[in-house]
Design an enzyme around this catalytic site. Structure first.
Site, PDB file in Angstrom:
ATOM      1  CD  GLU A  26       3.552  -2.395   4.046  1.00  0.00           C
ATOM      2  OE1 GLU A  26       3.451  -3.267   3.187  1.00  0.00           O
ATOM      3  OE2 GLU A  26       3.777  -1.203   3.782  1.00  0.00           O
ATOM      4  N   GLY A  36       0.798  -1.219   0.000  1.00  0.00           N
ATOM      5  CA  GLY A  36       0.000   0.000   0.000  1.00  0.00           C
ATOM      6  C   GLY A  36       0.831   1.269   0.000  1.00  0.00           C
ATOM      7  CG  ASP A  50      16.157   1.869 -19.411  1.00  0.00           C
ATOM      8  OD1 ASP A  50      16.900   1.001 -18.917  1.00  0.00           O
ATOM      9  OD2 ASP A  50      15.303   1.610 -20.277  1.00  0.00           O
ATOM     10  CG  HIS A 108      10.324  -7.301   0.038  1.00  0.00           C
ATOM     11  ND1 HIS A 108       9.858  -8.323   0.836  1.00  0.00           N
ATOM     12  CD2 HIS A 108       9.395  -6.320   0.110  1.00  0.00           C
ATOM     13  CE1 HIS A 108       8.692  -7.968   1.348  1.00  0.00           C
ATOM     14  NE2 HIS A 108       8.391  -6.752   0.931  1.00  0.00           N
ATOM     15  NE  ARG A 116      10.282  -3.668   2.815  1.00  0.00           N
ATOM     16  CZ  ARG A 116       9.576  -3.103   1.897  1.00  0.00           C
ATOM     17  NH1 ARG A 116      10.164  -2.564   0.858  1.00  0.00           N
ATOM     18  NH2 ARG A 116       8.283  -3.067   1.997  1.00  0.00           N
ATOM     19  CG  LEU A 123       3.338   2.725  -4.391  1.00  0.00           C
ATOM     20  CD1 LEU A 123       2.152   1.860  -3.965  1.00  0.00           C
ATOM     21  CD2 LEU A 123       3.492   2.668  -5.904  1.00  0.00           C
ATOM     22  NE  ARG A 147      10.993   1.609  -1.034  1.00  0.00           N
ATOM     23  CZ  ARG A 147       9.909   0.841  -1.008  1.00  0.00           C
ATOM     24  NH1 ARG A 147       8.770   1.308  -0.514  1.00  0.00           N
ATOM     25  NH2 ARG A 147       9.938  -0.376  -1.477  1.00  0.00           N
ATOM     26  CG  HIS A 159      11.421  -4.705  -3.038  1.00  0.00           C
ATOM     27  ND1 HIS A 159      10.393  -5.259  -3.764  1.00  0.00           N
ATOM     28  CD2 HIS A 159      10.846  -3.778  -2.237  1.00  0.00           C
ATOM     29  CE1 HIS A 159       9.242  -4.697  -3.412  1.00  0.00           C
ATOM     30  NE2 HIS A 159       9.496  -3.778  -2.500  1.00  0.00           N
TER      31      HIS A 159
HETATM   32  P1  FAD Z   1       7.588   2.132 -12.421  1.00  0.00           P
HETATM   33  O1  FAD Z   1       6.252   1.864 -11.889  1.00  0.00           O
HETATM   34  O2  FAD Z   1       8.597   1.050 -12.314  1.00  0.00           O
HETATM   35  O3  FAD Z   1       7.398   2.537 -13.942  1.00  0.00           O
HETATM   36  C1  FAD Z   1       8.517   2.725 -14.776  1.00  0.00           C
HETATM   37  C2  FAD Z   1       8.016   3.123 -16.146  1.00  0.00           C
HETATM   38  O4  FAD Z   1       9.099   3.601 -16.909  1.00  0.00           O
HETATM   39  C3  FAD Z   1       7.394   1.994 -16.949  1.00  0.00           C
HETATM   40  O5  FAD Z   1       6.282   2.506 -17.643  1.00  0.00           O
HETATM   41  C4  FAD Z   1       8.479   1.647 -17.970  1.00  0.00           C
HETATM   42  O6  FAD Z   1       7.997   1.123 -19.187  1.00  0.00           O
HETATM   43  C5  FAD Z   1       9.066   3.004 -18.186  1.00  0.00           C
HETATM   44  N1  FAD Z   1      10.439   3.015 -18.704  1.00  0.00           N
HETATM   45  C6  FAD Z   1      11.565   2.595 -18.099  1.00  0.00           C
HETATM   46  N2  FAD Z   1      12.621   2.831 -18.880  1.00  0.00           N
HETATM   47  C7  FAD Z   1      12.140   3.399 -20.016  1.00  0.00           C
HETATM   48  C8  FAD Z   1      12.732   3.862 -21.204  1.00  0.00           C
HETATM   49  N3  FAD Z   1      14.046   3.797 -21.433  1.00  0.00           N
HETATM   50  N4  FAD Z   1      11.929   4.377 -22.166  1.00  0.00           N
HETATM   51  C9  FAD Z   1      10.586   4.446 -21.990  1.00  0.00           C
HETATM   52  N5  FAD Z   1       9.967   4.035 -20.875  1.00  0.00           N
HETATM   53  C10 FAD Z   1      10.750   3.516 -19.901  1.00  0.00           C
HETATM   54  N6  FAD Z   1       6.087   0.607  -2.929  1.00  0.00           N
HETATM   55  C11 FAD Z   1       5.199   1.066  -2.034  1.00  0.00           C
HETATM   56  O7  FAD Z   1       5.234   2.242  -1.659  1.00  0.00           O
HETATM   57  N7  FAD Z   1       4.219   0.231  -1.554  1.00  0.00           N
HETATM   58  C12 FAD Z   1       4.110  -1.063  -1.919  1.00  0.00           C
HETATM   59  O8  FAD Z   1       3.222  -1.769  -1.485  1.00  0.00           O
HETATM   60  C13 FAD Z   1       5.053  -1.580  -2.836  1.00  0.00           C
HETATM   61  N8  FAD Z   1       5.020  -2.877  -3.214  1.00  0.00           N
HETATM   62  C14 FAD Z   1       5.876  -3.306  -4.197  1.00  0.00           C
HETATM   63  C15 FAD Z   1       5.772  -4.619  -4.664  1.00  0.00           C
HETATM   64  C16 FAD Z   1       6.570  -5.044  -5.721  1.00  0.00           C
HETATM   65  C17 FAD Z   1       6.451  -6.465  -6.215  1.00  0.00           C
HETATM   66  C18 FAD Z   1       7.488  -4.157  -6.311  1.00  0.00           C
HETATM   67  C19 FAD Z   1       8.346  -4.593  -7.459  1.00  0.00           C
HETATM   68  C20 FAD Z   1       7.630  -2.862  -5.822  1.00  0.00           C
HETATM   69  C21 FAD Z   1       6.827  -2.430  -4.763  1.00  0.00           C
HETATM   70  N9  FAD Z   1       6.931  -1.137  -4.268  1.00  0.00           N
HETATM   71  C22 FAD Z   1       6.030  -0.681  -3.346  1.00  0.00           C
HETATM   72  C23 FAD Z   1       7.837  -0.169  -4.892  1.00  0.00           C
HETATM   73  C24 FAD Z   1       7.022   0.678  -5.883  1.00  0.00           C
HETATM   74  O9  FAD Z   1       6.067  -0.127  -6.514  1.00  0.00           O
HETATM   75  C25 FAD Z   1       7.905   1.313  -6.945  1.00  0.00           C
HETATM   76  O10 FAD Z   1       9.000   1.930  -6.350  1.00  0.00           O
HETATM   77  C26 FAD Z   1       7.100   2.367  -7.707  1.00  0.00           C
HETATM   78  O11 FAD Z   1       5.940   1.787  -8.238  1.00  0.00           O
HETATM   79  C27 FAD Z   1       7.929   2.985  -8.803  1.00  0.00           C
HETATM   80  O12 FAD Z   1       7.083   3.782  -9.586  1.00  0.00           O
HETATM   81  P2  FAD Z   1       7.687   4.581 -10.802  1.00  0.00           P
HETATM   82  O13 FAD Z   1       6.562   5.314 -11.417  1.00  0.00           O
HETATM   83  O14 FAD Z   1       8.875   5.347 -10.351  1.00  0.00           O
HETATM   84  O15 FAD Z   1       8.254   3.442 -11.791  1.00  0.00           O
HETATM   85  C1  SIN Z   2       5.211  -5.011   0.380  1.00  0.00           C
HETATM   86  O1  SIN Z   2       4.000  -5.091   0.172  1.00  0.00           O
HETATM   87  O2  SIN Z   2       5.829  -5.695   1.198  1.00  0.00           O
HETATM   88  C2  SIN Z   2       6.006  -4.038  -0.410  1.00  0.00           C
HETATM   89  C3  SIN Z   2       5.895  -2.732   0.222  1.00  0.00           C
HETATM   90  C4  SIN Z   2       6.962  -1.824  -0.265  1.00  0.00           C
HETATM   91  O3  SIN Z   2       7.847  -2.201  -1.026  1.00  0.00           O
HETATM   92  O4  SIN Z   2       6.926  -0.674   0.180  1.00  0.00           O
END
Ligand code: FAD
Ligand code: SIN
Length: 539
Positions: free
Chosen positions: A121, A52, A218, A239, A285, A387, A381, A346
């Site tokens: 959490e 979340g 990237d 993680h 973590r 998010l 973190r 993670h």
């Molecule tokens: P992303 O959501 O990773 O999006 C990256 C975007 O960039 C994508 O659209 C991709 O296509 C694009 N992109 C990348 N490189 C290029 C390029 N060269 N050219 C064009 N497009 C490109 N965080 C929390 O706060 N709470 C949680 O519950 C949580 N759970 C998680 C569970 C999992 C399994 C994972 C993997 C992560 C979790 N996190 C959580 C971390 C969090 O989800 C991410 O840090 C966050 O979503 C990153 O968002 P963002 O918009 O920065 O990047």
């Molecule tokens: C999780 O749900 O454990 C991921 C949460 C996070 O990465 O912040």
């Protein structure tokens, strides 16, 4: 041979995760925006976020407490201004998501102090994580995609991977990016007033990761090549609990499972976290991942176990429907059996250095979301603070861009088109897949949860050799997507190792057996690039 085309826009957003789509939607109220995604719009870490979003929503919680928890998890290395900004503005960002229609889980029963359910959490001293069951990221992203999809000011370009940023050297300004259209195999130059990197993290540098294939660093690599500083890349978060299943891809078992009472056990049933931290299974973590790593090495185990069997099947299915189903598909009924788990890469705590408005070192270039280093996370973190960082900095960057439009922009000279006349198509792509495997294994073996000077030195040498091959290949050949990602990941891996070698202490996620103690003064690791060399691809 790859042809070249040109596009022009006011704002170019690279990335369609929570950070990219949030800022695109906000800026599209007044400006023309192009959003790139290198595969489908929904593929990225956001889509897989489970636990979340952290925000002070409960009337019995406090901003002060969120600040203290974030700084404590960050092991003395958070920037207090960034922490305060996020803690103060998180609730507003959540209200915006609720207004857009994100279906957060409601609180039920007589004890509710807030309309939506708040989970707990690791490292949080209060229930402050708002969520949509265990598919928060997917629900947020679906809502954002719906909002941007039909917006008249937004052009969405999935399957477009940016190659490099375009600079106007005279004005020392970023004026867009070169982009490969993967469907047509065509390179575009996209000319923009402002470019926003929202490309996510770099956890694909490791062999085992919770992240999707998009997390290849990237944005960090492009910004570095364009002359921007990066910081704290030694702090890649592992993680503690990813599903261990030899035949399945890594899948996250949310920290919220421990938040709702899950206990980590050895195969003989012994709960071990109390030996490591008074907060037991809900310690931050870095502590839990290191404890698991230590127990696995001590007992020669392939995994440890997470036990939530004391909760009813109904509770588990309501709170964790995705995890329940996924484990069941792998033959594990988590209401009756313990879940085999291992740590996996993670989250990238470091990234492109920005100020509190998402501005990088380069005029016209912003970085937000996981790709940025804002100072919020310090050396580790806090759960669910990512998010929210994407949301809050999408807003501060929007404000900065709106303000910048009040001044003349110095963006009247069109970019030079991409030039592929001096390079040839590669005869074979085997080098790329070999180098991918080698890079990720080296990072896992030598730059993992526990490091030593010797391991880091070996990693640096191996990555340097890979880099040499990769750069030669890039200079001679037309570009393709896998190779562009490898090129970026190898560069970010090198920066991660360099940062790790620079830190002569153990702090947060960076644990080096040769420097087990803490230095008195906590300092971020900031790396600054040297000017880039010219390649055959650009005129
Ligand atoms: P992303 O959501 O990773 O999006 C990256 C975007 O960039 C994508 O659209 C991709 O296509 C694009 N992109 C990348 N490189 C290029 C390029 N060269 N050219 C064009 N497009 C490109 N965080 C929390 O706060 N709470 C949680 O519950 C949580 N759970 C998680 C569970 C999992 C399994 C994972 C993997 C992560 C979790 N996190 C959580 C971390 C969090 O989800 C991410 O840090 C966050 O979503 C990153 O968002 P963002 O918009 O920065 O990047
Ligand atoms: C999780 O749900 O454990 C991921 C949460 C996070 O990465 O912040």
């Amino acid at each position: 041979m790859v042809n070249s085309k040109s596009l022009k826009t006011e704002i170019l957003v690279i990335g369609s995760g929570i950070a990219g789509l949030s800022i695109a939607l906000k800026l599209a109220a007044k400006h023309k925006v192009i959003v790139l995604a290198k595969s489908s719009l929904s593929e990225g870490s956001t889509n897989y976020a489970q636990g979340g979003i952290a925000a002070v929503l409960d009337p019995f919680d406090s901003i002060e407490s969120h600040i203290v928890d974030t700084e404590e998890a960050g092991a003395g290395l958070c920037d207090p201004a960034a922490v305060e900004l996020v803690a103060k503005h998180a609730a507003h960002s959540i209200r915006e998501l609720i207004e857009l229609g994100v279906p957060f889980s409601r609180c039920e029963g007589n004890e509710c102090t807030y309309p939506f359910h708040l989970t707990q959490e690791g490292g949080h001293s209060h229930r402050r994580v708002i969520h949509a069951a265990d598919h928060t990221g997917h629900s947020v992203l679906e809502t954002l995609i719906q909002a941007v999809y039909s917006h008249p000011n937004i052009t969405l370009l999935p399957d477009h991977i940016s190659i490099d940023l375009i600079l106007n050297k005279a004005h020392k300004r970023c004026i867009g990016a070169y982009v490969l259209n993967k469907r047509e195999n065509t390179v575009y130059d996209i000319w923009a007033d402002f470019t926003v990197l929202a490309t996510g993290g770099a956890s694909k540098a490791y062999l085992y990761t919770s992240n999707p294939d998009t997390s290849t660093g990237d944005g960090i690599a492009m910004a570095w090549r364009a002359g921007c500083s990066v910081a704290n890349l030694e702090f890649n978060q592992f993680h503690p609990t990813c599903l261990y299943h030899p035949q399945d891809r890594s899948f996250l078992i949310s920290e919220a499972v421990r938040g709702e009472g899950g206990i980590l056990r050895l195969p003989d049933g012994t709960a071990f976290m109390e030996q490591y931290d008074s907060r037991k299974d809900l310690a931050p973590r870095d502590i839990v991942a290191r404890a698991i790593d230590h127990e696995m090495k001590k007992h020669g185990l392939d995994c440890v176990y997470l036990d939530i069997t004391h909760k009813s099947r109904e509770f588990i299915q309501n709170h964790f429907p995705t995890i329940f189903e996924r484990c069941l598909n792998d033959g594990i009924d988590i209401s009756e059996e313990q879940i085999p788990v291992v740590p996996a890469a993670h989250y990238t705590c470091g990234g492109v250095v920005t100020n509190l408005s998402g501005e990088t070192d380069l005029a016209g270039l912003y970085a937000i979301g996981e790709t940025a280093y804002t100072g919020l996370h310090g050396a580790n973190r806090l759960a669910s603070n990512s998010l929210v960082e994407g949301l809050v900095f999408a807003e501060t960057a929007r404000q900065s861009i709106e303000k910048a439009y009040e001044q003349p922009l110095n963006n009247d000279e069109a970019p030079r088109p991409w030039d592929s006349s001096l390079v040839t198509d590669p005869a074979e792509k085997i080098l790329v897949s070999h180098d991918w495997d080698e890079l990720r294994r080296v990072m896992w073996d030598y730059v993992g949860i526990v490091r030593t000077n010797d391991r880091l030195k070996r990693a640096r040498q191996r990555i340097r050799n890979l880099q040499k091959e990769i750069n030669e290949y890039y200079c001679e050949h037309t570009v393709h997507s896998d190779f562009l990602e490898l090129r970026n990941l190898a560069l970010v891996a090198e920066l991660m190792v360099k940062s790790a070698q620079t830190r002569k202490e153990s702090r947060g996620l960076h644990y080096n057996l040769d420097y087990p103690g803490l230095r008195k003064k906590a300092k971020p690791t900031i790396l600054k690039p040297k000017p880039a060399k010219k390649t055959k691809h650009k005129s």
